[in-house]
Design a protein around this motif. Sequence first.
Motif, PDB file in Angstrom:
ATOM      1  N   THR A 121       0.848  -1.195   0.000  1.00  0.00           N
ATOM      2  CA  THR A 121       0.000   0.000   0.000  1.00  0.00           C
ATOM      3  C   THR A 121       0.878   1.239   0.000  1.00  0.00           C
ATOM      4  O   THR A 121       1.728   1.395   0.879  1.00  0.00           O
ATOM      5  CB  THR A 121      -0.926   0.030   1.224  1.00  0.00           C
ATOM      6  OG1 THR A 121      -1.725  -1.146   1.249  1.00  0.00           O
ATOM      7  CG2 THR A 121      -1.838   1.250   1.170  1.00  0.00           C
TER       8      THR A 121
ATOM      9  N   SER B 169      -4.553   6.608  -0.957  1.00  0.00           N
ATOM     10  CA  SER B 169      -3.693   5.432  -0.929  1.00  0.00           C
ATOM     11  C   SER B 169      -4.129   4.472  -2.023  1.00  0.00           C
ATOM     12  O   SER B 169      -5.271   4.512  -2.483  1.00  0.00           O
ATOM     13  CB  SER B 169      -3.754   4.730   0.430  1.00  0.00           C
ATOM     14  OG  SER B 169      -5.049   4.204   0.654  1.00  0.00           O
TER      15      SER B 169
ATOM     16  N   ILE C 242      -3.510   0.217  -3.324  1.00  0.00           N
ATOM     17  CA  ILE C 242      -3.013  -1.107  -2.965  1.00  0.00           C
ATOM     18  C   ILE C 242      -2.674  -1.886  -4.221  1.00  0.00           C
ATOM     19  O   ILE C 242      -3.369  -1.796  -5.241  1.00  0.00           O
ATOM     20  CB  ILE C 242      -4.059  -1.865  -2.135  1.00  0.00           C
ATOM     21  CG1 ILE C 242      -4.400  -1.080  -0.862  1.00  0.00           C
ATOM     22  CG2 ILE C 242      -3.572  -3.259  -1.768  1.00  0.00           C
ATOM     23  CD1 ILE C 242      -5.516  -1.708  -0.041  1.00  0.00           C
TER      24      ILE C 242
ATOM     25  N   ALA D  22      -1.850   1.344   6.974  1.00  0.00           N
ATOM     26  CA  ALA D  22      -2.045   1.771   5.598  1.00  0.00           C
ATOM     27  C   ALA D  22      -3.115   2.846   5.459  1.00  0.00           C
ATOM     28  O   ALA D  22      -3.298   3.402   4.376  1.00  0.00           O
ATOM     29  CB  ALA D  22      -2.416   0.569   4.719  1.00  0.00           C
TER      30      ALA D  22
END
Length: 604
Positions: free
Chosen positions: A456, A467, A469, A552
């Motif tokens: 992440t 963010s 992933i 994350a």
Amino acid sequence: MSAPEPAAVRGSAQAPDGPPGSPGGAAAADDRNPSDATDRDRAATAADTPDTPARSRPTTADSERHLPQPADGYSQFSFRQIAALTKYSVNTPLRVIAHIDLDAFYAQCESNRLGLPPETPLACQQWDGLIAINYAARAYGITRHERVPEAKRKCPELVLAHVATWREGDEVWQYRPDPDIRTDKVSLDPYRRTSRAIFAVLHDECERVQYAGLDEAYLDLSRLVHARLETRPELAPYFAGTADPDDPLPRPATAVEWSGVVEPADEDAPLDWADVCVALGAEIVAGIRARIRRDLRCTSSAGIAPNRVLAKLCSARHKPNDQTVLRLAAVERFLRSVRFSKIGGLGGKLGEDVAARLDVPEEGSIPHLLEQSLPRLTAQLGDETARWLYDVVRGRDLSEVVERPAEKSMLSAKSFRPAITTPEQATRWLRIFVADIIGRLPELRAGADRRPTKLTLAYRTATAGRSKIAAVPTVRPEALAETLNGVAAGVLRTLLAEDAVLPCIHMSLAVGGLEDAGRNAAIGDFFVPRKRAAEPDPAELCDECGRPVPEAEKAEHADWHFARTLQRQLADDGPRPAPRPPRPPPSPGRRKPKLEKGQRRLFG
């Protein structure tokens, strides 16, 4: 059917005269802690055996529940309560819990690295601030987070040891003569390594150890104490099975020696088995602390008490390099001398809310809270918080000492001052993050064969954050760093194409989905099995709301607070809804570990 409270004891370790044989005919003592107040109706619905699973929190009533008063020459405790020590029962009043806290841990690590005696004033420096101060420096009035020039004015001979840092191209962190916030990232690895060595000692000495931070741990000593009780001649008939385990025991026939500072009780009382147990626990802890000092050159302080809450309070009582022993009979007097905000869970917003709602004074805070009835606490705080607070200010705690579960993720992050403005800068920092993570992966707490399955990348600008992933493919160990660099670079390119990532004020890289590699030889060769579990990085609690935030999701969570603040600033002044009752802190089994000392500043 309740009976008077057992008599308090002061500091005497002398045993009274009494019959050395096994007792008979007296009423059997209840197997629950006399400091655990539960009304008789509730008690009647619960199993009385010591291996009964404890509820997450004790229930209480205004009418206290006590043990029967023993006959002259006999103990208030039974052998069944001693036997419960082997099961680590939270219900036996004889359980012994220790909290061990390293003294000025980061500063000790740096003093040892530099070969300095503890009498030399030393502070750990991070950029232009201080994150740890040894006791010699504290004598000059220097405090954490003080600026270097101010500290130097107070103590010109102060030794400043800057923490290790990562820099682009490094394969390992380094101590540098020229650390630079613009090019370097702080590393806590030197302290983690010493912490792992300390926890190896703790696990070697005690089978039930709970990590509470790089520099502190809880130990349940109950089974070790039970083993030492087997040598007591007064208990021989019980260990042999020839005496009724529910009959009151004879009082201890021989004196005990106290290891550490013993907290006084209100009244004199005969020596009893609770005193013997906590004294044996103190003896064990003294040996553990001596081993840590001998092998690792680190001093520590400790508290030995009937439960976790009390042990934690005691460990801070006589610092540095000493230990405090709290007898069962001294609990009430001890707590009356403690500020309620020192109790775990009451030092932050919950404590502030409780103080405001109940008009808690600065001095005499616990005596004030002891005067509050349970119905009043419930009306002000809600049922769950009221019951928890009612118990904890009376020294009641049924929480267990438990191992932490294996961690699922690992984070490396940096706040940029000034902000980074080019993709090349972002790429260089990602490579530093990867090197940091690769260096720590083999030393995960689970010990062996752990692999990341996802990555992440999160960023934050002055106005927004996001963010993304990506999956991490399984590769051979020697290719893992290159693979993580490639995946991170690909995620960065995607974000740059989709968002205004630059200028960036904060960036983090997390690997997650850490799982056992099983029989996968390619990844399994990379991780070095450890005899003892290495301690993980603590997860973070949000500074604003105190909630646990997955590593994350820190950037998004910070942006949520930013948006909420902006919304409040734009909103018209008007009547606000009544605040909801505060909630108690999470139970220890689910509690997120505390931040490492200075960690709030370590992303800078």
